[in-house]
Design a protein around this motif. Structure first.
Motif, PDB file in Angstrom:
ATOM      1  N   MET B   1      67.717  49.101  23.235  1.00 13.57           N
ATOM      2  CA  MET B   1      68.702  49.584  22.277  1.00 13.57           C
ATOM      3  C   MET B   1      68.111  49.527  20.876  1.00 13.57           C
ATOM      4  SD  MET B   1      70.768  47.474  20.164  1.00 13.57           S
ATOM      5  CE  MET B   1      72.325  48.097  20.731  1.00 13.57           C
ATOM      6  N   ALA B   2      68.696  50.271  19.961  1.00  9.13           N
ATOM      7  CA  ALA B   2      68.111  50.361  18.632  1.00  9.13           C
ATOM      8  C   ALA B   2      69.193  50.452  17.565  1.00  9.13           C
ATOM      9  CB  ALA B   2      67.198  51.588  18.553  1.00  9.13           C
ATOM     10  N   LEU B   3      68.862  49.929  16.407  1.00 12.39           N
ATOM     11  CA  LEU B   3      69.690  50.163  15.228  1.00 12.39           C
ATOM     12  C   LEU B   3      69.079  51.363  14.514  1.00 12.39           C
ATOM     13  CD1 LEU B   3      70.073  46.527  13.802  1.00 12.39           C
ATOM     14  CD2 LEU B   3      71.085  47.533  15.849  1.00 12.39           C
ATOM     15  N   ALA B   4      69.890  52.209  13.908  1.00 13.03           N
ATOM     16  CA  ALA B   4      69.272  53.389  13.312  1.00 13.03           C
ATOM     17  C   ALA B   4      69.946  53.851  12.041  1.00 13.03           C
ATOM     18  CB  ALA B   4      69.244  54.530  14.319  1.00 13.03           C
ATOM     19  N   GLY B   5      69.098  54.277  11.117  1.00 15.58           N
ATOM     20  CA  GLY B   5      69.564  54.946   9.919  1.00 15.58           C
ATOM     21  C   GLY B   5      69.499  56.445  10.139  1.00 15.58           C
ATOM     22  N   GLY B   6      68.887  57.159   9.200  1.00 13.12           N
ATOM     23  CA  GLY B   6      68.901  58.613   9.255  1.00 13.12           C
ATOM     24  C   GLY B   6      67.652  59.225   9.863  1.00 13.12           C
ATOM     25  N   ILE B   7      66.890  59.904   9.044  1.00 11.73           N
ATOM     26  CA  ILE B   7      65.801  60.762   9.526  1.00 11.73           C
ATOM     27  C   ILE B   7      64.740  59.994  10.314  1.00 11.73           C
ATOM     28  CG2 ILE B   7      64.028  62.390   8.800  1.00 11.73           C
ATOM     29  CD1 ILE B   7      65.730  62.967   6.320  1.00 11.73           C
ATOM     30  N   GLY B   8      64.205  58.911   9.700  1.00 15.55           N
ATOM     31  CA  GLY B   8      63.151  58.143  10.375  1.00 15.55           C
ATOM     32  C   GLY B   8      63.661  57.566  11.685  1.00 15.55           C
ATOM     33  N   GLY B   9      64.881  57.042  11.637  1.00 18.61           N
ATOM     34  CA  GLY B   9      65.485  56.480  12.840  1.00 18.61           C
ATOM     35  C   GLY B   9      65.645  57.525  13.924  1.00 18.61           C
ATOM     36  N   ALA B  10      66.139  58.676  13.545  1.00 16.99           N
ATOM     37  CA  ALA B  10      66.410  59.739  14.520  1.00 16.99           C
ATOM     38  C   ALA B  10      65.119  60.229  15.178  1.00 16.99           C
ATOM     39  CB  ALA B  10      67.132  60.894  13.832  1.00 16.99           C
ATOM     40  N   ARG B  11      64.080  60.378  14.372  1.00 18.34           N
ATOM     41  CA  ARG B  11      62.809  60.874  14.926  1.00 18.34           C
ATOM     42  C   ARG B  11      62.175  59.828  15.854  1.00 18.34           C
ATOM     43  NH1 ARG B  11      60.436  64.304   9.698  1.00 18.34           N
ATOM     44  NH2 ARG B  11      61.885  66.037  10.035  1.00 18.34           N
ATOM     45  N   PHE B  12      62.304  58.565  15.461  1.00 16.39           N
ATOM     46  CA  PHE B  12      61.809  57.502  16.327  1.00 16.39           C
ATOM     47  C   PHE B  12      62.567  57.507  17.658  1.00 16.39           C
ATOM     48  CE2 PHE B  12      62.221  53.208  18.023  1.00 16.39           C
ATOM     49  CZ  PHE B  12      60.887  52.843  18.168  1.00 16.39           C
ATOM     50  N   LEU B  13      63.873  57.687  17.576  1.00 11.53           N
ATOM     51  CA  LEU B  13      64.701  57.665  18.788  1.00 11.53           C
ATOM     52  C   LEU B  13      64.346  58.808  19.728  1.00 11.53           C
ATOM     53  CD1 LEU B  13      68.113  56.760  17.130  1.00 11.53           C
ATOM     54  CD2 LEU B  13      66.817  55.330  18.753  1.00 11.53           C
ATOM     55  N   ARG B  14      64.006  59.945  19.146  1.00 12.87           N
ATOM     56  CA  ARG B  14      63.595  61.073  19.979  1.00 12.87           C
ATOM     57  C   ARG B  14      62.307  60.727  20.722  1.00 12.87           C
ATOM     58  NH1 ARG B  14      63.741  66.851  17.098  1.00 12.87           N
ATOM     59  NH2 ARG B  14      62.081  65.839  15.908  1.00 12.87           N
ATOM     60  N   GLY B  15      61.441  60.009  20.028  1.00  9.48           N
ATOM     61  CA  GLY B  15      60.220  59.539  20.677  1.00  9.48           C
ATOM     62  C   GLY B  15      60.529  58.509  21.745  1.00  9.48           C
ATOM     63  N   LEU B  16      61.448  57.610  21.441  1.00 12.58           N
ATOM     64  CA  LEU B  16      61.822  56.559  22.400  1.00 12.58           C
ATOM     65  C   LEU B  16      62.400  57.173  23.677  1.00 12.58           C
ATOM     66  CD1 LEU B  16      62.315  53.544  23.060  1.00 12.58           C
ATOM     67  CD2 LEU B  16      64.512  53.727  21.869  1.00 12.58           C
ATOM     68  N   ARG B  17      63.222  58.193  23.498  1.00 16.20           N
ATOM     69  CA  ARG B  17      63.830  58.857  24.661  1.00 16.20           C
ATOM     70  C   ARG B  17      62.754  59.482  25.544  1.00 16.20           C
ATOM     71  NH1 ARG B  17      67.767  63.733  23.237  1.00 16.20           N
ATOM     72  NH2 ARG B  17      65.701  64.504  22.664  1.00 16.20           N
ATOM     73  N   LEU B  18      61.730  60.026  24.887  1.00 20.01           N
ATOM     74  CA  LEU B  18      60.620  60.640  25.614  1.00 20.01           C
ATOM     75  C   LEU B  18      59.774  59.556  26.296  1.00 20.01           C
ATOM     76  CD1 LEU B  18      59.282  63.460  26.044  1.00 20.01           C
ATOM     77  CD2 LEU B  18      57.865  62.974  24.040  1.00 20.01           C
ATOM     78  N   ALA B  19      59.593  58.426  25.610  1.00 21.10           N
ATOM     79  CA  ALA B  19      58.745  57.353  26.130  1.00 21.10           C
ATOM     80  C   ALA B  19      59.419  56.607  27.276  1.00 21.10           C
ATOM     81  CB  ALA B  19      58.397  56.376  25.005  1.00 21.10           C
ATOM     82  N   ALA B  20      60.746  56.548  27.238  1.00 20.86           N
ATOM     83  CA  ALA B  20      61.482  55.794  28.257  1.00 20.86           C
ATOM     84  C   ALA B  20      62.615  56.644  28.805  1.00 20.86           C
ATOM     85  CB  ALA B  20      62.021  54.493  27.644  1.00 20.86           C
ATOM     86  N   PRO B  21      62.232  57.688  29.551  1.00 20.95           N
ATOM     87  CA  PRO B  21      63.237  58.678  29.980  1.00 20.95           C
ATOM     88  C   PRO B  21      64.305  58.082  30.892  1.00 20.95           C
ATOM     89  CG  PRO B  21      61.117  59.085  31.041  1.00 20.95           C
ATOM     90  CD  PRO B  21      60.879  58.039  30.012  1.00 20.95           C
ATOM     91  N   ASP B  22      64.002  56.989  31.561  1.00 17.31           N
ATOM     92  CA  ASP B  22      64.985  56.426  32.491  1.00 17.31           C
ATOM     93  C   ASP B  22      65.802  55.299  31.879  1.00 17.31           C
ATOM     94  OD1 ASP B  22      64.042  58.173  34.430  1.00 17.31           O
ATOM     95  OD2 ASP B  22      62.444  56.777  35.021  1.00 17.31           O
ATOM     96  N   ALA B  23      65.450  54.915  30.668  1.00 19.93           N
ATOM     97  CA  ALA B  23      66.161  53.801  30.023  1.00 19.93           C
ATOM     98  C   ALA B  23      67.548  54.246  29.555  1.00 19.93           C
ATOM     99  CB  ALA B  23      65.358  53.299  28.834  1.00 19.93           C
ATOM    100  N   GLU B  24      68.496  53.323  29.624  1.00 21.25           N
ATOM    101  CA  GLU B  24      69.791  53.574  28.981  1.00 21.25           C
ATOM    102  C   GLU B  24      69.664  53.103  27.546  1.00 21.25           C
ATOM    103  OE1 GLU B  24      73.196  51.907  30.939  1.00 21.25           O
ATOM    104  OE2 GLU B  24      72.503  52.628  32.890  1.00 21.25           O
ATOM    105  N   ILE B  25      69.674  54.041  26.647  1.00 13.02           N
ATOM    106  CA  ILE B  25      69.446  53.691  25.241  1.00 13.02           C
ATOM    107  C   ILE B  25      70.774  53.717  24.484  1.00 13.02           C
ATOM    108  CG2 ILE B  25      68.230  54.326  23.118  1.00 13.02           C
ATOM    109  CD1 ILE B  25      66.189  55.814  24.967  1.00 13.02           C
ATOM    110  N   THR B  26      71.092  52.599  23.853  1.00 12.15           N
ATOM    111  CA  THR B  26      72.263  52.570  22.975  1.00 12.15           C
ATOM    112  C   THR B  26      71.778  52.500  21.539  1.00 12.15           C
ATOM    113  OG1 THR B  26      73.585  51.408  24.628  1.00 12.15           O
ATOM    114  CG2 THR B  26      74.347  51.308  22.347  1.00 12.15           C
TER     115      THR B  26
END
Lengths: 313, 313
Positions: B1-26
């Motif tokens: 799971m991650a805490l997120a702000g705006g642009i940097g957070g969102a782009r990181f999260l897109r990477g995280l989703r790609l890196a861990a496609p099976d993870a449940e990400i909150t």
């Protein structure tokens, strides 16, 4: 001064402004068909008058803004948020956003309307009939849901008035007060004009606000028939008239207003010869094919008013 | 799971989703920079995450919608209604209209966010940090008006953070409760990631909601430095750090979080060799030049988290 509904009223008013450029014209606008959509307050008749006289109207359509786009509406649909049957364009949305923000801040609709007109400079003073909420409801026999009351717009726009109206009720009118300035404007008017607006859900709704009808009846009142040769010029006024048991004819509408309210009545040449007891009827072409034609009709209404002037009598 | 702000957070999260496609990400989103504009509730950080992960973001800009138009904004300006310094596009307006309508109907922001995500399908569970109102205010010495507190957006967007912040305060945070699901998600998380979001007004604001900091501190926490070689990768995090007396460096930000909260810290190769007592620091390229690069950074963060796993220890 004039009472006004939507398209027909707005076009007549544009003619009136041209016919009487030096007159101070006050317009009492119908708010019975106002509706809240997407959390925003929409005032179709006020906006049609404002846009038409302010040069922002979609001329062909008669309502809404010229050069309109529909991005917001498409996006709302993408969110699954409706109703989809009521069309609001992007430019129009801005008007409703400003209005809603001002209403939420505590300004009455009359002040909001004045603020919006600061931009549009319609050349008339536009006042809503009331700052209180009056909502025209239509009782229908819904094929799916049985007898029920729907908002006027649902009947008019969604159902295209195809389901017969059992009754039409301006809900809230009994407790509504005329907006500030309305009664004064009527009292000070040389003449009160009824444009060719819907006699039931436009003019009728305005007159249903306590105090307005009596104030109007004390003035010289001249109306322009919205019915030509037994049919409405536009819109579905026949469906409204049927609902209140009035025949769709120029004469029946005048008789419905009655001689205690209406002094003069302009009918189309197609209805020449029509007589209504107690009301002076004149016939002339009534199709507002352009601004000039609308101005000529307005001039004829003013001429008839001068002829009938109660104060001069 | 991650805490997120705006642009940097969102782009990181897109990477995280790609890196861990099976993870449940909150994702716990910052709401401290939310603002009401034109009577509509705007949640910039939640929307940036939602649009970025949902494929609707303006890639170049990093915020706002792709293929955006600005008709509503232009019309509002024509009415003299501002502020003009905050840019909202037509597509974006629809989001705020839906949100405002749902909030007015009584839905909490977390439910509204879930409903909006029904359309965007971001592939993560996005929860605002709180359903209560927390508003980041910045105290500045206004050249015209003297010392005063302004909304974060006024400082950030209107003033471009050019006026030094005397202090930055998440107003309302003390009385705010984490939104439903926030504490549970943190407790159940294998790892809590801090994307390269602003440590003060994004991550810091989320951590200021009572209960969140303690819950996070109990987990394995790995962060990605938003500072490379003494400067923020984007945005004006330096101005925020200066306001709270923290040096603009990867090491100082980690030390600011502190070893009781942060276990692992990814810094850029430019900062290789940096040491922070009690925190495991690793260096690697941190520029998220594309989704793949962001995914590689996310993978490195997950690797470091596994290495530091508190539960396994």
């Amino acid at each position: 001064m004039a009472l006004a509904g939507g398209i027909g009223g707005a076009r007549f008013l544009r003619g009136l402004r041209l016919a009487a450029p030096d007159a101070e014209i006050t317009v009492i606008g119908n708010t019975g068909d106002d509706i809240s959509l997407f959390g925003l307050r929409v005032c179709p008749d006020l906006d049609t008058v404002m846009y038409t006289l302010g040069g922002g109207i979609n001329e062909e359509q008669g309502w809404g803004r010229a050069d309109e786009t529909f991005t917001v509406k498409e996006e709302l649909a993408a969110y699954g948020v409706g109703p989809g049957w009521f069309t609001l364009g992007d430019r129009d949305f801005a008007t409703h956003i400003v209005r809603t923000q001002m209403l939420a801040a505590g300004y009455p609709l009359s002040a909001v309307t004045e603020a919006l007109c600061d931009r549009w400079k319609p050349g008339v003073r536009l006042i809503p009939m009331t700052d209180d909420q009056v909502e025209t409801h239509v009782v229908i026999d819904d094929p799916d849901k049985g007898r029920r009351a729907v908002h006027f717009q649902e009947w008019w726009v969604r159902l295209r008035a195809s389901v017969p109206a059992q009754s039409i009720v301006p809900v809230g009118a009994d407790d509504a007060k005329p907006a500030p300035g309305v009664l004064d404007a009527i009292r000070d008017a040389d003449v009160v004009l009824f444009p060719p607006s819907n006699p039931v859900v436009s003019i009728g709704t305005i007159l249903s606000v306590p105090g307005i009808r009596d104030a109007v009846a004390a003035r010289t009142v001249v109306g322009v028939s919205p019915i030509i040769g037994g049919a409405p010029v536009r819109g579905m006024a026949d469906a409204c008239l049927t609902a209140i048991g009035v025949e769709t004819s120029a004469a029946a509408v005048a008789a419905h207003y009655g001689p205690d309210l209406l002094n003069g009545w302009l009918v189309d040449e197609a209805d020449a010869g029509v007589e209504v007891p107690g009301i002076a009827v004149r016939s002339r072409p009534l199709l507002m094919t352009d601004e000039r034609a609308a101005a000529a009709i307005a001039e004829a209404a003013l001429d008839l008013a001068r002829e009938l002037d109660k104060d001069a009598a």
